[in-house]
Structure formats: structure tokens, C-alpha cells
Design an enzyme around this catalytic site. Structure first.
Site, PDB file in Angstrom:
ATOM      1  N   HIS A 216       0.847  -1.201   0.000  1.00 41.75           N
ATOM      2  CA  HIS A 216       0.000   0.000   0.000  1.00 41.75           C
ATOM      3  C   HIS A 216       0.886   1.255   0.000  1.00 41.75           C
ATOM      4  O   HIS A 216       0.672   2.167  -0.800  1.00 41.75           O
ATOM      5  CB  HIS A 216      -0.920  -0.040   1.228  1.00 41.75           C
ATOM      6  CG  HIS A 216      -1.787   1.162   1.372  1.00 41.75           C
ATOM      7  ND1 HIS A 216      -3.148   1.138   1.152  1.00 41.75           N
ATOM      8  CD2 HIS A 216      -1.493   2.449   1.700  1.00 41.75           C
ATOM      9  CE1 HIS A 216      -3.643   2.359   1.335  1.00 41.75           C
ATOM     10  NE2 HIS A 216      -2.660   3.171   1.686  1.00 41.75           N
ATOM     11  N   GLU A 217       1.890   1.273   0.876  1.00 42.69           N
ATOM     12  CA  GLU A 217       2.774   2.452   0.967  1.00 42.69           C
ATOM     13  C   GLU A 217       3.672   2.558  -0.265  1.00 42.69           C
ATOM     14  O   GLU A 217       3.968   3.654  -0.736  1.00 42.69           O
ATOM     15  CB  GLU A 217       3.632   2.402   2.239  1.00 42.69           C
ATOM     16  CG  GLU A 217       2.867   2.245   3.549  1.00 42.69           C
ATOM     17  CD  GLU A 217       1.712   3.206   3.718  1.00 42.69           C
ATOM     18  OE1 GLU A 217       1.739   4.307   3.126  1.00 42.69           O
ATOM     19  OE2 GLU A 217       0.763   2.858   4.439  1.00 42.69           O
TER      20      GLU A 217
END
Ligand code: CO
Length: 279
Positions: A216-217
Site C-alpha cells: 500500500h505504501e
């Protein structure tokens, strides 16, 4: 990435006085470097690193590659003001290019620390630098989501070099999309390559929640947002909430929303990001 935990008591901390941090003394490490020798951090090692940098830069200049230095974040790119604030969708900062880091100094450590502070304060389990307005390749996360618990991980210039073919759906949130949660499909495990806060390069395999948070990051560092990866059906379930954020941005800034959750733009973007890194 936002934790789906009920609000825990906010941690009070002394960072109430705004602090502008950007012009700290810098130590530049060579990039890429040969690895191993920098895995320990005695002062002797650091001296070697500085000498190597000087040689590296002059060698590059002789070969006419000096312009490549511009690919890296400058001290100005790493300026920030504490306490940090979370940048929300559809701010164009979230779509801007994030520069690689080659300066591993006190300012970078301070930025990572401030990112953990705002992450815990907002009940997050992961946060990328563009989400606090700093367009560089840096992320922090702690799957436990609580200061003093779990493990605090800081990754600089991360790369995915292998992703599992097995994928999983998982209910994700994002601090740049407060209160919005929906399922996103991603590889179950990945092999990554990154530097830590001191510049040491390492490889690690991630699975479970750490793999999920990392991906996600990592997407944030490529300007990709979690809804870009949602199926049309799942996106439909949060479309009105995304629209509401676009309207909030317009009334706050007086500017038209730089993007909208229209079908056409999204199809374009999904085509651009088709597949997962490292497959
Ligand atoms: Co996010």
C-alpha cells in the site's frame, strides 16, 4: 495505511511548537554502493563512506553523468514543518513524482520520527512521505500500530523484485482517505530491496500484514492510490465518499479538483498500472 481499530487515546506529545527542519548538515552516501561494508556503522565506516562519495561524484562528473544527481532529493525537497499534517485525496501532492534519497542525515531521521508521531496519532499502521507533503521515496510502518509495541520499520528507496502469484483481498484504509475502507487485491508475499534510515541496503521477504502495508505504501511512492486497484464493483461502494473528499478539497482550496472518480480517468489509470510490481 489506516488501522481499522477503534480510536485509541491519542498520544500527547511535545511537538506542539511548529519546527521547520531542512538545513541540517548532510552526509552523502554513494549510490549505488557495493553493499556489505556499510552494514556496520562505526565512525570508521562512515569516514570510508564519505571518501567513497567524493570519488563517486568526481568520477561521475568526469564521465559526464553529473546531471543524474538531479534525480535525487535535494535538501529543499526534504524540508518539512513539524508537526506534520496528513495530505488528503485529491491533493496533487499524492500523484507527484517522489525522488530517491541519497542523504542519510539527522534531518531524515527527524522526518521519519515525525512520520511515526503523526501515524500513531491518527491510528495508522503505515505512512508514506508524500502523504505528509514530502515527495521522496520514504515510508514508515508498524503493524502493531502502537508506540512501544511491534516493530517500527523505516524503508528508503524501496523496490519490489518479486511478488507471489497468489493474491489476497484485504480490507484497506488510508490516512489520506479518512474513514474510507474497501477491499484491495494484492500479492500475498513479496521480496523487496530497500535502504534503512542509515543508508544500509538490505533484502527481505514480507508476507501477511507487513506485505500488505508495504505494498500500500509502496504504491503511494509511485503515485498510485488504493482505489486505483479496486474492482469497479468495490469502487462503487465508496464512490460517493470519494466524491465528498473531492468536494471538500474544492471548497477548502477554491480550486477545481485535480482528478475525479469518473469512470474514464480510472480506466486509463488502471491500464497504466496494470499488474503488480516485481511479477
Ligand atoms: Co495510504
Amino acid at each position: 495505511m489506516a488501522a481499522r481499530l477503534s480510536a485509541s487515546p491519542l498520544i500527547s506529545y511535545a511537538a506542539l511548537i511548529p519546527l521547520l527542519s531542512c538545513r541540517a548538515a548532510t552526509v552523502r552516501y554513494p549510490f549505488p554502493f557495493s553493499g556489505r561494508s556499510l552494514l556496520s556503522f562505526s565512525s570508521k565506516t562512515l569516514t570510508v563512506a564519505r571518501d567513497a562519495t567524493a570519488m563517486d561524484v568526481s568520477a561521475r562528473a568526469r564521465r559526464g553523468f553529473a546531471s543524474q544527481v538531479d534525480d535525487f532529493a535535494s535538501p529543499d525537497d526534504l524540508c518539512f514543518e513539524a508537526p506534520l499534517k496528513i495530505v488528503e485525496y485529491p491533493d496533487p501532492i499524492l500523484r507527484a513524482r517522489n525522488k530517491r534519497i541519497n542523504t542519510f542525515d539527522e534531518n531524515l531521521k527527524k522526518l521519519a520520527k515525525e512520520m511515526f508521531d503523526v501515524m500513531y496519532k491518527t491510528d495508522g499502521i503505515g505512512l508514506s512521505a508524500p502523504q505528509v507533503g514530502v515527495n521522496v521515496q520514504l515510508m514508515v510502518f508498524n503493524p502493531a500500530g502502537e508506540r512501544g509495541e511491534g516493530e517500527e520499520i523505516v524503508l528508503v528507496n524501496p523496490k519490489v523484485y518479486k511478488a507471489s502469484t497468489r493474491t489476497l483481498f484485504f480490507n484497506e484504509g488510508c490516512l489520506s482517505f479518512p474513514g474510507i475502507y474497501a477491499d484491495v487485491e494484492r500479492p500475498a508475499s513479496i521480496k523487496i530491496d530497500a535502504r534503512n534510515i542509515t543508508g544500509a541496503r538490505f533484502r527481505v521477504t514480507l508476507s501477511g500484514l507487513p506485505a500488505r502495508i508495504f505494498q500500500h505504501e509502496f504504491d503511494h511512492l509511485q503515485g498510485i492510490l488504493f482505489f486505483d486497484r479496486m474492482t469497479e464493483d468495490i469502487l462503487e461502494s465508496i464512490r460517493s465518499e470519494l466524491k465528498a473528499l473531492e468536494q471538500k478539497y474544492e471548497s477548502r482550496t477554491g480550486l477545481p479538483s485535480p482528478e475525479s472518480i469518473g469512470k474514464y480517468e480510472r480506466t486509463q489509470r488502471r491500464n497504466e498500472i496494470a499488474g503488480f510490481a516485481g511479477r
